[in-house]
Design a protein around this motif. Structure first.
Motif, PDB file in Angstrom:
ATOM      1  N   SER A 232      -9.765   7.290  -9.037  1.00  9.72           N
ATOM      2  CA  SER A 232      -9.224   7.563  -7.707  1.00  9.72           C
ATOM      3  C   SER A 232      -9.374   6.304  -6.856  1.00  9.72           C
ATOM      4  O   SER A 232     -10.421   5.653  -6.868  1.00  9.72           O
ATOM      5  CB  SER A 232      -9.974   8.731  -7.037  1.00  9.72           C
ATOM      6  OG  SER A 232      -9.586   8.867  -5.681  1.00  9.72           O
ATOM      7  N   VAL A 233      -8.301   5.955  -6.121  1.00 13.16           N
ATOM      8  CA  VAL A 233      -8.322   4.803  -5.226  1.00 13.16           C
ATOM      9  C   VAL A 233      -8.094   5.304  -3.806  1.00 13.16           C
ATOM     10  O   VAL A 233      -7.074   5.947  -3.526  1.00 13.16           O
ATOM     11  CB  VAL A 233      -7.244   3.764  -5.602  1.00 13.16           C
ATOM     12  CG1 VAL A 233      -7.284   2.590  -4.635  1.00 13.16           C
ATOM     13  CG2 VAL A 233      -7.451   3.282  -7.032  1.00 13.16           C
TER      14      VAL A 233
ATOM     15  N   GLU B 202     -10.463  -2.245   6.801  1.00  9.95           N
ATOM     16  CA  GLU B 202     -10.606  -0.953   6.155  1.00  9.95           C
ATOM     17  C   GLU B 202     -11.526  -1.076   4.939  1.00  9.95           C
ATOM     18  O   GLU B 202     -11.864  -2.189   4.533  1.00  9.95           O
ATOM     19  CB  GLU B 202      -9.241  -0.407   5.704  1.00  9.95           C
ATOM     20  CG  GLU B 202      -8.196  -0.298   6.790  1.00  9.95           C
ATOM     21  CD  GLU B 202      -8.505   0.742   7.848  1.00  9.95           C
ATOM     22  OE1 GLU B 202      -9.511   1.475   7.697  1.00  9.95           O
ATOM     23  OE2 GLU B 202      -7.729   0.864   8.813  1.00  9.95           O
ATOM     24  N   THR B 203     -11.910   0.065   4.378  1.00 11.06           N
ATOM     25  CA  THR B 203     -12.736   0.104   3.178  1.00 11.06           C
ATOM     26  C   THR B 203     -11.938   0.651   2.009  1.00 11.06           C
ATOM     27  O   THR B 203     -11.350   1.730   2.103  1.00 11.06           O
ATOM     28  CB  THR B 203     -13.990   0.977   3.398  1.00 11.06           C
ATOM     29  OG1 THR B 203     -14.760   0.455   4.483  1.00 11.06           O
ATOM     30  CG2 THR B 203     -14.863   0.990   2.148  1.00 11.06           C
TER      31      THR B 203
ATOM     32  N   ASP C 110     -10.345   6.125   3.818  1.00 13.40           N
ATOM     33  CA  ASP C 110     -10.658   7.536   3.577  1.00 13.40           C
ATOM     34  C   ASP C 110      -9.446   8.366   3.157  1.00 13.40           C
ATOM     35  O   ASP C 110      -9.479   9.593   3.241  1.00 13.40           O
ATOM     36  CB  ASP C 110     -11.307   8.174   4.815  1.00 13.40           C
ATOM     37  CG  ASP C 110     -12.631   7.538   5.179  1.00 13.40           C
ATOM     38  OD1 ASP C 110     -13.374   7.182   4.252  1.00 13.40           O
ATOM     39  OD2 ASP C 110     -12.908   7.382   6.383  1.00 13.40           O
ATOM     40  N   GLU C 111      -8.402   7.720   2.695  1.00 19.09           N
ATOM     41  CA  GLU C 111      -7.215   8.432   2.228  1.00 19.09           C
ATOM     42  C   GLU C 111      -6.874   7.987   0.817  1.00 19.09           C
ATOM     43  O   GLU C 111      -6.792   6.786   0.548  1.00 19.09           O
ATOM     44  CB  GLU C 111      -6.026   8.167   3.152  1.00 19.09           C
ATOM     45  CG  GLU C 111      -4.747   8.897   2.731  1.00 19.09           C
ATOM     46  CD  GLU C 111      -3.594   8.632   3.683  1.00 19.09           C
ATOM     47  OE1 GLU C 111      -2.444   8.952   3.321  1.00 19.09           O
ATOM     48  OE2 GLU C 111      -3.847   8.091   4.781  1.00 19.09           O
TER      49      GLU C 111
ATOM     50  N   VAL D 231       0.843  -1.199   0.000  1.00 19.65           N
ATOM     51  CA  VAL D 231       0.000   0.000   0.000  1.00 19.65           C
ATOM     52  C   VAL D 231       0.877   1.249   0.000  1.00 19.65           C
ATOM     53  O   VAL D 231       0.618   2.211  -0.735  1.00 19.65           O
ATOM     54  CB  VAL D 231      -0.939   0.005   1.222  1.00 19.65           C
ATOM     55  CG1 VAL D 231      -1.683   1.337   1.329  1.00 19.65           C
ATOM     56  CG2 VAL D 231      -1.939  -1.142   1.133  1.00 19.65           C
ATOM     57  N   ASP D 232       1.921   1.244   0.808  1.00 16.69           N
ATOM     58  CA  ASP D 232       2.803   2.413   0.910  1.00 16.69           C
ATOM     59  C   ASP D 232       3.489   2.715  -0.423  1.00 16.69           C
ATOM     60  O   ASP D 232       3.778   3.875  -0.726  1.00 16.69           O
ATOM     61  CB  ASP D 232       3.860   2.183   1.990  1.00 16.69           C
ATOM     62  CG  ASP D 232       3.248   2.110   3.389  1.00 16.69           C
ATOM     63  OD1 ASP D 232       2.129   2.604   3.567  1.00 16.69           O
ATOM     64  OD2 ASP D 232       3.903   1.557   4.294  1.00 16.69           O
TER      65      ASP D 232
END
Length: 234
Positions: free
Chosen positions: A103-104, A226-227, A108-109, A82-83
């Motif tokens: 957008s991914v 997470e979502t 919420d980030e 992810v990073d």
């Protein structure tokens, strides 16, 4: 009333009706135009939305797949992946992202984007994000021969520094022999663990081990739900 007066009244009424008729025609034209514009917008939105949804769903499914660019396994993300995720990685793993504004977001980030997303269609997926932190144990082996490591640890580094007169010749991980030297083990050794079970490391030895004679370093997993949200604005 004379015939001339009657004709005059008809003429006045006709002239009076002309502006009203013109206003009515203008209003009819405006209403018709608005109706056509709204219909065109609705049709365009109806045509665009299925395509956006299809693309967004395909990208989301790709990202949560077991062999996806973020995955540790199906629906489980590796925090390190992810990073390192960005626009280049997004477009490489999902080529349609280079053709649409995408957008991914995770938790919420926004973690990657291609193009400019104003609104668009959103697709959500629930995922687990795993991160790891290094931990070190210095087990007290004066009264026991074993130490237990938590599940989901894939490997450990075992450092053995026995005192004079003590020999450690075998280390077992549950029922498996992971280290063995009949003449004695010393120094640091990396051993593989089964991540889906609790691991008991057992030391076969002759002599006494004090605290500090054995240290074990391993990666401890941490999981959060997470979502993932993929938005496509075609």
């Amino acid at each position: 009333m004379t015939l001339s007066n009657h004709r005059s009244d008809d003429t006045v009424r006709a002239q009076t009706s002309l502006p009203a008729l013109g206003v009515a025609l203008v209003l009819l034209t405006v209403v018709t135009g608005l109706g056509v514009a709204m219909a065109d917008t609705a049709i365009a939105g109806a045509d665009r939305s299925p395509d956006e949804r299809r693309v967004a769903a395909a990208i989301a499914d790709r990202l949560v797949a077991a062999d996806g660019p973020l995955a540790a396994r199906s629906n489980v993300f590796n925090q390190s992946n992810v990073d390192g995720f960005d626009q280049t990685a997004l477009e490489r793993s999902a080529p349609s992202a280079s053709e649409h504004a995408v957008s991914v977001e995770l938790a919420d980030e926004e973690i990657a984007r291609s193009g400019t997303v104003h609104s668009g269609t959103r697709i959500s997926r629930l995922v687990v994000v795993e991160s790891r932190e290094s931990r070190t144990l210095t087990p007290a082996l004066t009264t026991t021969d074993a130490v237990t490591l938590p599940r989901r640890s894939a490997q450990a580094t075992v450092t053995i520094d026995p005192p004079a007169g003590t020999t450690v010749w075998t280390v077992r991980a549950n029922d498996r022999v992971v280290l063995h030297n009949r003449s004695g083990l010393s120094g640091s050794h990396t051993v593989s663990l089964v991540p889906y079970e609790t691991t008991e490391l057992r030391f076969q030895r002759a002599g006494r081990l004090e605290s500090g004679n054995v240290t074990i370093s391993y990666d401890a997993p941490r999981s959060t739900k997470e979502t993932l949200v993929v938005t496509v604005d075609a």
